[in-house]
Design a protein around this motif. Structure first.
Motif, PDB file in Angstrom:
ATOM      1  N   GLU A 171     -77.960  45.132  12.771  1.00 31.84           N
ATOM      2  CA  GLU A 171     -78.559  45.419  11.430  1.00 31.84           C
ATOM      3  C   GLU A 171     -77.290  46.239  10.621  1.00 31.84           C
ATOM      4  N   LEU A 181     -77.486  33.674  17.144  1.00 36.17           N
ATOM      5  CA  LEU A 181     -77.876  34.758  16.335  1.00 36.17           C
ATOM      6  C   LEU A 181     -78.835  34.521  15.034  1.00 36.17           C
ATOM      7  N   GLU A 182     -79.727  34.926  15.100  1.00 38.85           N
ATOM      8  CA  GLU A 182     -80.717  34.647  13.635  1.00 38.85           C
ATOM      9  C   GLU A 182     -80.907  35.842  12.753  1.00 38.85           C
ATOM     10  N   ARG A 183     -80.944  35.652  11.579  1.00 43.17           N
ATOM     11  CA  ARG A 183     -81.245  36.397  10.591  1.00 43.17           C
ATOM     12  C   ARG A 183     -82.551  36.287  10.318  1.00 43.17           C
ATOM     13  N   HIS A 241     -79.961  43.531   6.392  1.00 44.81           N
ATOM     14  CA  HIS A 241     -79.982  42.248   6.856  1.00 44.81           C
ATOM     15  C   HIS A 241     -80.188  42.430   8.366  1.00 44.81           C
ATOM     16  N   HIS A 282     -80.702  41.099  11.913  1.00 40.21           N
ATOM     17  CA  HIS A 282     -80.285  39.688  13.017  1.00 40.21           C
ATOM     18  C   HIS A 282     -80.895  40.122  14.549  1.00 40.21           C
ATOM     19  N   GLU A 330     -85.418  37.437   8.094  1.00 42.94           N
ATOM     20  CA  GLU A 330     -85.907  37.951   6.639  1.00 42.94           C
ATOM     21  C   GLU A 330     -87.188  38.601   6.678  1.00 42.94           C
ATOM     22  N   ARG A 371     -69.158  38.287  15.085  1.00 39.60           N
ATOM     23  CA  ARG A 371     -70.271  37.924  14.165  1.00 39.60           C
ATOM     24  C   ARG A 371     -70.236  38.626  12.987  1.00 39.60           C
TER      25      ARG A 371
END
Length: 197
Positions: free
Chosen positions: A99, A39-41, A84, A86, A43, A131
């Motif tokens: 989101e 899982l990656e945010r 945020h 992801h 930006e 998560r």
């Protein structure tokens, strides 16, 4: 307010029952499979990338909210540090969207949560929700909320309830069918009949 009984839906529109749910304290993590997911945010995600993922996840369920936004409005939202975004990745491929919207102080909206069709049913949803709950509550919120509708995956409402959300309000949403106004392909969501156009 709608009157009791059947109420007509204009041609070229969809109708769904929207259920709003909330969590007022952090729900416990549910047991999950040992999956090799990441899982990656992301930006300040680019609008084109975001919309591609939004369509991949949401077109089977006629998601249209972000597709109908003006480009400048969408870009402003995606660049807001309180939103945020992801991406769930499975073996390097984009497999889901998460989101979290913290724009209301003390709250988090689970604005979008979903998997691409090939990722549904293998435990990735529970993995992702565990998560999402952890990330939302670690921000010191007092309320986590989400809504779903009858056009969504048939198991969505039960999934949210089993994850710890509690239903508190219901609405009926009537909207132009996104397939008839060019937001989604005409063959999206074949389980929802096209009427009109």
């Amino acid at each position: 307010m709608l009157e009791d009984g059947l109420n007509g839906v204009p041609e070229g529109h969809t109708a769904s029952v929207v259920t709003h749910l909330e969590m007022l304290e952090e729900a416990p993590q549910r047991p999950e499979a040992d999956l090799a997911l990441e899982l990656e945010r992301v930006e300040r995600p680019g609008a084109d990338w975001y919309l591609d993922l939004f369509r991949a996840v949401g077109s089977p369920w006629l998601w249209f909210g972000r597709l109908a936004m003006a480009r400048a409005e969408l870009e402003a939202l995606l660049n807001d540090a309180r939103v945020h975004v992801h991406v769930l990745r499975d073996k390097g491929r984009d497999a889901g969207l998460l989101e979290l919207d913290f724009r209301v102080p003390g709250e988090c909206e689970l604005a979008y949560f979903g998997l691409v069709p090939g990722a549904v049913g293998g435990g990735a949803g529970r993995w992702l929700m565990n998560r999402a709950i952890g990330m939302a509550w670690e921000q010191g919120i007092g309320r986590f909320h989400v809504h779903t509708c009858t056009l969504d995956h048939p198991a969505a409402l039960d999934f949210y309830c089993r994850s710890g959300f509690v239903p508190f309000r219901r609405e009926v949403e009537i909207a132009p069918d996104p397939r008839l106004i060019g937001l989604l392909a005409r063959d999206a969501a074949p389980q929802v009949p096209l009427i009109g156009g």
